[in-house]
Structure formats: structure tokens, C-alpha cells
Design an enzyme around this catalytic site. Structure first.
Site, mmCIF file in Angstrom:
data_model
loop_
_atom_site.group_PDB
_atom_site.id
_atom_site.type_symbol
_atom_site.label_atom_id
_atom_site.label_comp_id
_atom_site.label_asym_id
_atom_site.label_seq_id
_atom_site.Cartn_x
_atom_site.Cartn_y
_atom_site.Cartn_z
ATOM 1 N N CYS A 72 -42.462 -10.565 34.301
ATOM 2 C CA CYS A 72 -41.606 -9.620 33.559
ATOM 3 C C CYS A 72 -41.926 -9.342 32.098
ATOM 4 O O CYS A 72 -42.337 -8.254 31.721
ATOM 5 C CB CYS A 72 -40.157 -10.110 33.629
ATOM 6 N N HIS A 130 -35.326 -8.300 27.567
ATOM 7 C CA HIS A 130 -36.245 -9.408 27.862
ATOM 8 C C HIS A 130 -37.401 -9.532 26.877
ATOM 9 O O HIS A 130 -38.492 -9.988 27.237
ATOM 10 C CB HIS A 130 -36.791 -9.293 29.301
HETATM 11 CA CA CA Z 1 -40.186 -8.576 36.966
#
Ligand code: CA
Length: 450
Positions: A72, A130
Site C-alpha cells: 500500500c 496512509h
Molecule cells: Ca493495498
């Protein structure tokens, strides 16, 4: 100032409609942990994705689309900077910690929304960030003027805690930096917010929307109404995952309808891809015909569904079979917007438009490289050859042209190719720095998610 036609190297020609002399809007839609074969246009027979299929038909389906990392946060760091994220130490997932100033996108990096904002764009993020949780790393300090979403790496789809509960998947959904109560299903909430962002478009102000769904990342949670639409799938895990993808697809449809209703569909550049391959070891996704999964540098971890659509500028219903990368969004968006690229730094991003228009011979990239864990695994694709190096293992070389599933290691018989690719990969590695922060330990993550 150059006209847009000149920025694109005269590429628009007679295709440029009168309404397209304005700067285009830009939408980047990112799915999270989507399997490469879990959409209609990439071969899924059991999960209907009519809106994503229509988006693919409206532009170019890049069959050899890659992300810069098999998981990610590093992919997102590369996407928003146009640079291999290992150049600045962003090689792991940041721990969710509001006080850890090292765990996130380093503050000296210039982001795409900063660049587009300076070029007159209204910039917004909807969904997952994130890229750090401290106040300085907040998306609204990194170029986004509007925000609806959450700061961590994933989220419960139905619940949040507004009482300071530190569990990452229950942190508040924020609007413009302030916690806000939400009811319903998170994927639907993001779709609604993204459509509303598009609906607020004003003629004189182009926009940049980063729609970063956390779907279909775990936890596998979906309202019964979506699941009912896939009642033909007997396997419960596959049915629920498929239903999460259907919700995402509905959302893309909602955004595209809003764009059309505003008359903006022909003046908007849209990207769609997943941030990494499907985690086949965790969910019932499929990366067929690729080997491997999220967290690996085999094709299944890094090769993703990838669409670029810009009606009127790019032909509809086209396939592009050369390599493209999520890193290319930066230079492509800047060229379309007439925004100068950030100075004083090496960018790894290529303006894809002339390539996708077929005006440039050869591929957008001679080679693409990957490194994870500070060197636990490396990979390079050059032409149809793929070199994989896993620490402590013999080198692996695959010919993707005849072996798309990376099943037959030809590193010994084609030692000449493996050695020369390894040399170039090592040279690239020397340009990188050590990771600035480590991913949270799985045990700690499990405890947080529990
Ligand atoms: Ca991901």
C-alpha cells in the site's frame, strides 16, 4: 504561456474540441488490494463491473500497467511524488502514530496536489491516506485543499470511534481535518463525497480528485444488498469480496455520471488502477494468470488493472501493451495541466499521453525496477524479460512473452541476460537510500485490528 496543444507536443491536432482548450480536470481512482483478474475487463466472469468496464472502453486499457511497490503505502508515495519511493526511504508501511514524525511521506518531497494546486487546481482527496498521521503529514498540509477520509492504512467499513480509540481501523473519518460521524457503508460514503466534489466544479477552476478507495482491502465487510447481487456465487468469501468490488464499481459509475451531467466528461483525464496485486493468501481474489500476490515482486504483486481515459484526446477502446507505471501519473497530470515539474530532483515519471496516442515509437519505459524491505527482494522488467532476486535465493529470470506465469526460471540458460540485467538493477539500487521507517510488526497490527 504555452497552449495546451503545445504542452502536448501538438498531439491534439484536429481532435481537440472547442471545450477542451481549458485545463482538463484530473481524477485518479485507486482501488486497494484489487486482484488483477477481478474486473469484467480483466477477465472476471463472476463479478459484474459495468462501470469500470465502460471506463476502460472509454479510453486506454494498459495491459502492462504496474505499480511501484507490491503493497500500500510505498505505492502511494511513488504515485504522489512521481519518484521511486525508495529514493527517499519510503519503502514500508508507516505505523499509525500521530506523534511519529518519521513514519510517513518525508516532508521534503513535493506532491502532485501541491504542484497542481500551484497551477490553479482545486485539489481534493477522498478515501485512504496512509502517508503519515502527524499534523505536518496531514493531506491538507501536503497539497490537498479538501479532504474526506481517514489517515491510516485501512478501515472498518461500518464503524468508527470518535473517543480517541487508538485502533487504526476505527480512527475517525475526517472532513477537512475534523472528525465527522458517518452512517452507512464507507465505500458508498466515499463515492458520494467524490461525486459531490465533482458536482462542485466551477467552469473557471479545474480540479484534481484523488479518490483512494480502501475497497476491497480487508476487513471483508459488505451490506447484504450488495451481496444479494452476487447470489450466484456459492463461495461465501468470493461472494463477499465480489460484492465489495461491485460497491466500488457502483461508486465509479456515480462519479462518472456526475462528470457527464456537468458536461465535463470530455475535459477530464481519468486514471484507474489498484495500489498492488490481490492478497490471494488473505482474500478470495484472483491474480490469474500471474504468479504471486500482494507483498511479492512477481507479476501478481505489482501488475494491476490500469486504465487511462481522456475522451477526445485519447482514442476509445484501445489497448496499450507497453509497460506503464503508477509513477507516470505525476508527469502525465502535470503535462495535461501545464504545470511545471518540480525542480532539483530526479523524477521517474513519464508523460504517457503521446505514448498512448501512438505518437511515440517504442515504450514509455525501457525498464521498471522494484525493491522491497530495503533489499529482501528486487525485480526488474526490461522488454519481455523479468529478473527476480530474492535475498539468499538464486537469481530468477523469466520470459514473460512465453511464460506470463513466471513458472520457468531461465536464469542459468540465459545467464548473459540475467547478468546484464542484474548489473543495471544494482546500479539503480545504488541511487536508493535505506528505508527511513519500518512497517508495523504483524502482531502489533493484529492487536490494533482486533
Ligand atoms: Ca493495498
Amino acid at each position: 504561456m504555452l497552449t495546451r496543444r503545445a504542452w502536448l507536443g501538438g498531439a491534439l491536432g484536429a481532435a481537440a474540441a472547442p471545450g477542451q482548450t481549458k485545463k482538463p480536470n484530473i481524477i485518479v481512482i485507486v482501488a486497494d488490494d484489487l486482484g488483477s483478474a477481478d474486473l469484467g475487463f480483466t477477465g472476471a466472469k463472476d463479478i459484474p463491473t459495468p462501470h469500470l468496464d465502460a471506463l476502460a472502453r472509454s479510453g486506454v486499457h494498459c495491459t502492462d500497467g504496474y505499480v511501484s511497490h507490491p503493497f500500500c503505502s510505498p505505492t502511494r508515495a511513488g504515485l504522489l511524488t512521481g519518484r521511486y519511493q525508495q529514493r527517499f526511504g519510503h519503502e514500508n508501511n508507516p505505523r499509525y502514530d500521530r506523534t511519529d514524525a518519521t513514519a510517513g511521506l518525508p516532508l521534503d518531497q513535493v506532491t502532485l496536489p501541491q504542484t497542481l494546486s500551484a497551477a490553479g487546481y482545486r485539489t481534493g482527496i477522498v478515501g485512504k491516506w496512509h502517508l503519515g498521521a502527524t499534523p505536518e503529514m496531514h493531506p491538507m498540509k501536503r497539497g490537498f485543499r479538501e479532504m474526506y477520509g481517514f489517515l491510516g492504512g485501512g478501515h472498518d467499513y461500518f464503524q468508527q470511534q470518535l473517543d480517541g480509540d487508538p485502533r487504526e481501523y476505527l480512527i475517525p473519518i475526517e472532513r477537512d481535518g475534523k472528525p465527522e460521524k458517518f452512517d452507512g457503508y464507507l465505500t458508498d460514503a466515499f463515492s458520494k463525497e467524490a461525486a459531490a466534489f465533482v458536482d462542485r466544479a466551477k467552469p473557471a477552476e479545474p480540479f484534481f480528485l484523488y479518490l483512494a478507495y480502501n475497497a476491497p482491502h480487508t476487513p471483508v465487510q459488505v451490506p447484504p444488498a450488495y451481496e444479494a447481487r452476487l447470489s450466484g456465487i456459492a463461495d461465501e468469501g468470493r461472494r463477499k469480496l465480489g460484492a465489495m468490488i461491485v460497491a466500488l464499481d457502483d461508486g465509479v459509475g456515480q462519479v462518472m455520471r456526475t462528470l457527464k451531467s456537468k458536461g465535463l466528461d470530455k475535459n477530464t483525464l481519468v486514471f484507474f488502477f489498484s495500489d498492488n496485486g490481490g492478497p490471494t493468501q488473505v482474500t478470495k481474489c484472483s491474480n490469474a494468470p500471474f504468479r504471486g500476490h500482494k507483498g511479492e515482486v512477481y507479476e501478481g504483486g505489482i501488475r494491476v488493472p490500469f486504465v487511462v481515459s481522456w475522451p477526445g484526446t485519447l482514442d476509445a477502446d484501445r489497448k496499450y501493451n507497453w509497460m506503464v507505471s503508477s509513477l507516470d501519473v505525476f508527469a502525465t497530470a502535470c503535462a495535461a495541466a501545464g504545470a511545471p515539474l518540480p525542480a532539483g530532483r530526479h523524477l521517474d515519471s513519464v508523460n504517457l499521453i503521446p505514448h498512448l496516442q501512438g505518437l511515440r515509437k517504442g515504450g514509455a519505459h525501457v525498464r521498471l525496477m522494484w525493491r522491497m524491505g530495503g533489499g529482501t527482494a528486487h525485480a526488474m522488467r526490461e522488454g519481455d524479460f523479468k529478473l527476480v532476486q530474492r535475498k539468499g535465493q538464486p537469481p530468477e529470470l523469466y520470459s514473460l512473452k512465453t511464460d506470463i506465469g513466471e513458472s520457468r526460471n531461465i536464469a542459468v540458460e540465459r545467464k548473459d541476460i540475467a547478468d546484464s540485467m542484474a548489473e543495471r538493477l544494482a546500479r539503480w539500487d545504488k541511487e536508493l537510500i535505506a528505508p527511513l521507517f519500518q512497517s508495523p510488526q504483524p502482531a502489533a497490527q493484529k492487536k490494533k485490528k482486533a
